[in-house]
Design a protein around this motif. Structure first.
Motif, short mmCIF file in Angstrom:
data_model
loop_
_atom_site.label_atom_id
_atom_site.label_comp_id
_atom_site.label_asym_id
_atom_site.label_seq_id
_atom_site.Cartn_x
_atom_site.Cartn_y
_atom_site.Cartn_z
N SER A 1 -16.30 0.33 -3.20
CA SER A 1 -16.02 -0.32 -1.93
C SER A 1 -16.09 0.69 -0.80
N ALA B 1 0.84 -1.19 0.00
CA ALA B 1 0.00 0.00 0.00
C ALA B 1 0.88 1.25 0.00
N TRP C 1 -9.93 -3.65 -4.34
CA TRP C 1 -10.61 -3.64 -3.05
C TRP C 1 -11.83 -4.56 -3.06
N TYR C 2 -12.56 -4.55 -4.17
CA TYR C 2 -13.74 -5.42 -4.25
C TYR C 2 -13.33 -6.88 -4.11
N PHE D 1 -2.45 1.73 -2.70
CA PHE D 1 -2.72 1.08 -3.97
C PHE D 1 -2.35 1.95 -5.16
N LEU E 1 -10.65 -8.06 -2.63
CA LEU E 1 -10.20 -8.29 -1.26
C LEU E 1 -11.38 -8.43 -0.31
N GLU E 2 -12.38 -7.58 -0.48
CA GLU E 2 -13.51 -7.60 0.45
C GLU E 2 -14.40 -8.81 0.27
N ARG F 1 -10.41 0.21 -7.13
CA ARG F 1 -11.71 -0.26 -6.62
C ARG F 1 -11.92 -1.74 -6.91
N LEU G 1 -12.91 -0.49 2.69
CA LEU G 1 -11.51 -0.40 2.34
C LEU G 1 -11.29 0.51 1.15
N ARG G 2 -12.05 1.57 1.06
CA ARG G 2 -11.97 2.43 -0.11
C ARG G 2 -10.63 3.15 -0.18
N VAL G 3 -10.17 3.36 -1.42
CA VAL G 3 -8.91 4.05 -1.63
C VAL G 3 -9.05 5.52 -1.28
#
Length: 437
Positions: free
Chosen positions: A422, A62, A102-103, A64, A105-106, A99, A425-427
């Motif tokens: 997301s 990180a 993150w999607y 990202f 990962l989530e 995004r 955990l949004r960027v």
């Protein structure tokens, strides 16, 4: 491109898809044909384990945006020809990829959701000119970026977890692209109508050169000839199957983007391109009891299509005297009265439909978000005890209204909206919405 060329490229894409699928599903093949990073074909993918591994070492790679900068630098260094597939400015593309990461990962512990989302994503990416075999080049670039970011702390375990996650999503994308080979990757269309509501909002009517099939409540990405390879999503504002024309509501959200090109620099006779229809904001079986539609600003486009769909279902029932008691309530919010548009159409529509009630909402109270005022109106008088609620607008508005309904006791499964960026955990904050850049 001739018909013969189109057929050839379709066959080539199918060949690429089959070759990559064999590679993705074969044990023992890494990004460069080396060490295996995927379980044997048919074996279950333990996404939850990879989720824990990646999150445990997330600080190594990180933020990202830096990881993705290294990724694209490696990709274009190895394959310069791929640069032409992307817009001149990579900012939106990098945010879009962040995004997507993150999607994944989530939802690694919910593989069915990833398959559904990334199958559609693969179908949609055909409009960008991406061929399935190019995903392998992307994987190699990701591995290089991970090594650069993690440095001396890089490990085979971490890389394998990332690659397995990527391959799981890519496999769904390849299958989605392959299943859509019989439809165009995108549709060319000619602008037939343009109506301005102030300097920053336009309602465009376009006629596709080939049949374009969609469901009421869906959206599609548009590309202006002024900004090649740059696409933004907008809701389709009419019931399918009419005169063949499509209607889009476009709010200009900033200088130099797709929305500005469409609002201020697009005229009748110009050509645009349309991506495949997407979205889950659609009606199911014959609606019963109460249906609630909640929209903010250009989210009205989706509701306009849905109201026309409901009208098409209800009218024959009235004519044959088989109509059951049915109510539709539309909550339509804007920040200021000057932003209300298409009011003449809505007023006339409501006047001749006794089943429809329109509740306009303008702004919010002192010191609060305007979305709070809309949420209060939606739950005023108590939450709906039956029926569904469909919500369209900027992500912050959708979250506010959905949270208010659930807090008031409405089951979450009865509140429907399109996927949001997301949240946990949004960027970075991004409340620009589906119909905005």
């Amino acid at each position: 491109m001739s018909v013969e060329d189109g057929t050839y490229h379709a066959l080539l894409a199918r060949h690429d898809a089959m070759r990559l699928r064999r590679r993705l599903l074969s044990p023992g093949s890494g990004p460069d044909g080396g060490t295996g990073t995927r379980p044997p074909a048919g074996g279950p993918y333990d996404g939850a384990a990879d989720q824990r591994t990646i999150m445990r070492h997330l600080d190594l790679v990180a933020p990202f945006d830096e990881l993705i900068t290294h990724l694209y630098r490696a990709l274009f260094a190895r394959h310069p020809s791929l640069r032409s597939l992307f817009p001149a400015s990579m900012e939106f593309q990098q945010a879009h990829l962040a995004r997507a990461f993150w999607y994944l990962l989530e939802h690694l512990d919910q593989p069915e959701r990833i398959v559904e989302t990334f199958t559609q994503l693969g179908r949609d990416h055909r409009k960008l000119g991406v061929r399935p075999a190019q995903y392998a080049a992307f994987e190699t670039a990701l591995c290089e970026a991970l090594r650069v970011r993690a440095g001396e702390h890089w490990s085979e375990e971490l890389q394998q977890a990332w690659v397995r996650m990527l391959r799981f999503g890519v496999t769904a994308m390849v299958r989605g692209a392959d299943a859509a080979l019989r439809e165009p990757p995108c549709w060319r269309a000619t602008v037939t109508g343009r109506r301005l509501y102030g300097p920053d909002l336009a309602v465009l009517r376009v006629r596709p050169h080939e049949p374009f099939r969609y469901r009421a409540g869906q959206y599609a990405a548009l590309e202006s000839a002024r900004l090649p390879h740059t696409w933004r999503p907008y809701y389709l504002a009419g019931r399918p199957g009419g005169d063949g024309e499509l209607e889009f509501h476009v709010r200009r959200t900033g200088p130099g983007g797709v929305s500005e090109a469409l609002v201020r620099h697009t005229a009748i006779g110009d050509e645009v391109r349309i991506g495949p229809p997407k979205g889950n904001l659609t009606l199911g079986e014959e609606p019963r009891d109460e249906l609630r539609l909640v929209a903010w600003d250009t989210g009205w486009a989706a509701m306009k299509a849905l109201l026309q769909e409901v009208d098409g279902r209800v009218r024959p029932a009235f004519e044959h005297r088989t109509h059951r008691t049915h109510r539709v309530r539309l909550f339509l919010g804007v920040e200021a009265p000057a932003e209300v548009y298409d009011a003449e159409y809505l007023t006339g529509f409501e006047r001749s439909r006794p089943w429809l009630t329109v509740v306009p909402v303008t702004g919010g109270g002192p010191g609060e978000s305007p979305y709070d005022g809309l949420a209060r109106e939606v739950i005023r008088g108590g939450p709906p005890t039956t029926g569904r609620t469909l919500v369209a607008g900027p992500p912050a508005m959708v979250r506010t209204v959905t949270a208010a309904l659930v807090h008031a006791g409405v089951p979450a499964e009865r509140v429907h909206h399109d996927p949001l960026p997301s949240g946990t955990l949004r960027v970075r904050p991004d409340d620009r919405g589906w119909a905005h850049e």
